[in-house]
Scaffold this motif. Structure first.
Motif, PDB file in Angstrom:
ATOM      1  N   GLN A   1      15.662 -37.117  24.446  1.00  0.00           N
ATOM      2  CA  GLN A   1      14.273 -36.952  24.855  1.00  0.00           C
ATOM      3  C   GLN A   1      14.174 -36.259  26.210  1.00  0.00           C
ATOM      4  OE1 GLN A   1      12.738 -40.915  24.778  1.00  0.00           O
ATOM      5  NE2 GLN A   1      12.504 -40.945  22.573  1.00  0.00           N
ATOM      6  N   ASN A   2      15.041 -36.568  27.125  1.00  0.00           N
ATOM      7  CA  ASN A   2      14.979 -35.987  28.457  1.00  0.00           C
ATOM      8  C   ASN A   2      15.344 -34.504  28.483  1.00  0.00           C
ATOM      9  OD1 ASN A   2      14.187 -38.382  29.578  1.00  0.00           O
ATOM     10  ND2 ASN A   2      16.253 -39.034  30.072  1.00  0.00           N
ATOM     11  N   SER A   3      16.006 -33.995  27.444  1.00  0.00           N
ATOM     12  CA  SER A   3      16.396 -32.593  27.449  1.00  0.00           C
ATOM     13  C   SER A   3      15.262 -31.652  27.018  1.00  0.00           C
ATOM     14  CB  SER A   3      17.606 -32.373  26.543  1.00  0.00           C
ATOM     15  OG  SER A   3      17.229 -32.582  25.199  1.00  0.00           O
ATOM     16  N   SER A   4      14.139 -32.191  26.606  1.00  0.00           N
ATOM     17  CA  SER A   4      13.018 -31.375  26.154  1.00  0.00           C
ATOM     18  C   SER A   4      12.385 -30.625  27.316  1.00  0.00           C
ATOM     19  CB  SER A   4      11.963 -32.260  25.495  1.00  0.00           C
ATOM     20  OG  SER A   4      10.834 -31.507  25.183  1.00  0.00           O
ATOM     21  N   THR A   5      12.082 -29.352  27.129  1.00  0.00           N
ATOM     22  CA  THR A   5      11.459 -28.559  28.199  1.00  0.00           C
ATOM     23  C   THR A   5      10.026 -28.977  28.440  1.00  0.00           C
ATOM     24  OG1 THR A   5      10.780 -26.864  26.641  1.00  0.00           O
ATOM     25  CG2 THR A   5      12.888 -26.548  27.785  1.00  0.00           C
ATOM     26  N   ARG A   6       9.414 -29.699  27.508  1.00  0.00           N
ATOM     27  CA  ARG A   6       8.028 -30.123  27.703  1.00  0.00           C
ATOM     28  C   ARG A   6       7.911 -31.206  28.771  1.00  0.00           C
ATOM     29  NH1 ARG A   6       6.238 -29.508  21.470  1.00  0.00           N
ATOM     30  NH2 ARG A   6       8.344 -28.968  20.980  1.00  0.00           N
ATOM     31  N   ASN A   7       9.022 -31.847  29.095  1.00  0.00           N
ATOM     32  CA  ASN A   7       8.994 -32.932  30.063  1.00  0.00           C
ATOM     33  C   ASN A   7       9.219 -32.461  31.494  1.00  0.00           C
ATOM     34  OD1 ASN A   7       8.554 -34.755  28.050  1.00  0.00           O
ATOM     35  ND2 ASN A   7      10.697 -35.280  27.810  1.00  0.00           N
ATOM     36  N   ARG A   8       9.472 -31.175  31.695  1.00  0.00           N
ATOM     37  CA  ARG A   8       9.710 -30.691  33.047  1.00  0.00           C
ATOM     38  C   ARG A   8       9.276 -29.237  33.159  1.00  0.00           C
ATOM     39  NH1 ARG A   8      14.709 -27.753  33.565  1.00  0.00           N
ATOM     40  NH2 ARG A   8      15.789 -27.718  31.585  1.00  0.00           N
ATOM     41  N   GLU A   9       9.024 -28.824  34.379  1.00  0.00           N
ATOM     42  CA  GLU A   9       8.664 -27.429  34.621  1.00  0.00           C
ATOM     43  C   GLU A   9       9.925 -26.615  34.828  1.00  0.00           C
ATOM     44  OE1 GLU A   9       5.774 -26.255  37.541  1.00  0.00           O
ATOM     45  OE2 GLU A   9       4.586 -28.024  37.107  1.00  0.00           O
ATOM     46  N   LEU A  10       9.947 -25.432  34.250  1.00  0.00           N
ATOM     47  CA  LEU A  10      11.061 -24.519  34.455  1.00  0.00           C
ATOM     48  C   LEU A  10      10.686 -23.523  35.536  1.00  0.00           C
ATOM     49  CD1 LEU A  10      12.008 -23.831  30.748  1.00  0.00           C
ATOM     50  CD2 LEU A  10      13.232 -25.258  32.368  1.00  0.00           C
ATOM     51  N   LYS A  11      11.669 -23.111  36.337  1.00  0.00           N
ATOM     52  CA  LYS A  11      11.445 -22.109  37.378  1.00  0.00           C
ATOM     53  C   LYS A  11      12.614 -21.136  37.384  1.00  0.00           C
ATOM     54  CE  LYS A  11      13.211 -25.146  41.029  1.00  0.00           C
ATOM     55  NZ  LYS A  11      13.810 -26.135  40.199  1.00  0.00           N
ATOM     56  N   GLU A  12      12.473 -20.057  38.124  1.00  0.00           N
ATOM     57  CA  GLU A  12      13.552 -19.072  38.208  1.00  0.00           C
ATOM     58  C   GLU A  12      14.839 -19.763  38.652  1.00  0.00           C
ATOM     59  OE1 GLU A  12      12.569 -15.550  40.425  1.00  0.00           O
ATOM     60  OE2 GLU A  12      10.632 -15.373  39.431  1.00  0.00           O
ATOM     61  N   GLY A  13      15.925 -19.391  38.004  1.00  0.00           N
ATOM     62  CA  GLY A  13      17.214 -20.000  38.298  1.00  0.00           C
ATOM     63  C   GLY A  13      17.569 -21.149  37.374  1.00  0.00           C
ATOM     64  N   ASP A  14      16.556 -21.734  36.692  1.00  0.00           N
ATOM     65  CA  ASP A  14      16.811 -22.798  35.720  1.00  0.00           C
ATOM     66  C   ASP A  14      17.372 -22.185  34.444  1.00  0.00           C
ATOM     67  OD1 ASP A  14      15.818 -24.711  37.437  1.00  0.00           O
ATOM     68  OD2 ASP A  14      13.880 -24.892  36.420  1.00  0.00           O
ATOM     69  N   LYS A  15      17.945 -23.029  33.611  1.00  0.00           N
ATOM     70  CA  LYS A  15      18.423 -22.582  32.308  1.00  0.00           C
ATOM     71  C   LYS A  15      17.438 -23.000  31.230  1.00  0.00           C
ATOM     72  CE  LYS A  15      23.287 -22.233  33.158  1.00  0.00           C
ATOM     73  NZ  LYS A  15      24.606 -22.364  32.566  1.00  0.00           N
ATOM     74  N   VAL A  16      17.244 -22.105  30.266  1.00  0.00           N
ATOM     75  CA  VAL A  16      16.354 -22.384  29.136  1.00  0.00           C
ATOM     76  C   VAL A  16      17.167 -22.998  27.999  1.00  0.00           C
ATOM     77  CG1 VAL A  16      14.752 -20.501  29.693  1.00  0.00           C
ATOM     78  CG2 VAL A  16      16.661 -20.080  28.148  1.00  0.00           C
ATOM     79  N   PRO A  17      16.502 -23.663  27.053  1.00  0.00           N
ATOM     80  CA  PRO A  17      17.206 -24.143  25.863  1.00  0.00           C
ATOM     81  C   PRO A  17      17.817 -22.968  25.097  1.00  0.00           C
ATOM     82  CG  PRO A  17      15.065 -25.189  26.050  1.00  0.00           C
ATOM     83  CD  PRO A  17      15.113 -24.111  27.097  1.00  0.00           C
TER      84      PRO A  17
END
Length: 96
Positions: free
Chosen positions: A29-45
């Protein structure tokens, strides 16, 4: 009598088994991108690293040309430039 000792020896292991099942569910559940904001430098699924997820008409959408080994993907209300080799976000632009 031996069965009694065997049961007593197994009792401490039961809470560990229950905790292991619970922690596995939480990590998914914690790996879902809906639970956190992504920003430059982060990794996408991983699904956004694939070429079939790329925005083909990036030029018509007013986006700059993708860098080598990268492509634009649409994530909710943003276009995200993703490096295909490692999934790192290079740029984020709002959808207009």
């Amino acid at each position: 009598m031996k069965l009694h000792y065997l049961l007593l020896a197994a009792l401490p292991c039961l809470p560990m088994a229950a905790n292991a099942a619970t922690s596995t569910d939480e990590s998914v559940q914690n790996s879902s991108t809906r639970n956190r904001e992504l920003k430059e430098g982060d990794k996408v699924p991983d699904q956004f690293k694939r070429e079939d997820a790329s925005v083909k008409d990036w030029k018509a959408k007013g986006l700059p040309a993708p860098e080598k080994e990268s492509h634009w993907v649409k994530m909710q209300d943003h276009y995200v430039l993703v490096q295909t080799t490692n999934g790192v976000i290079l740029a984020i632009r709002p959808v207009r």
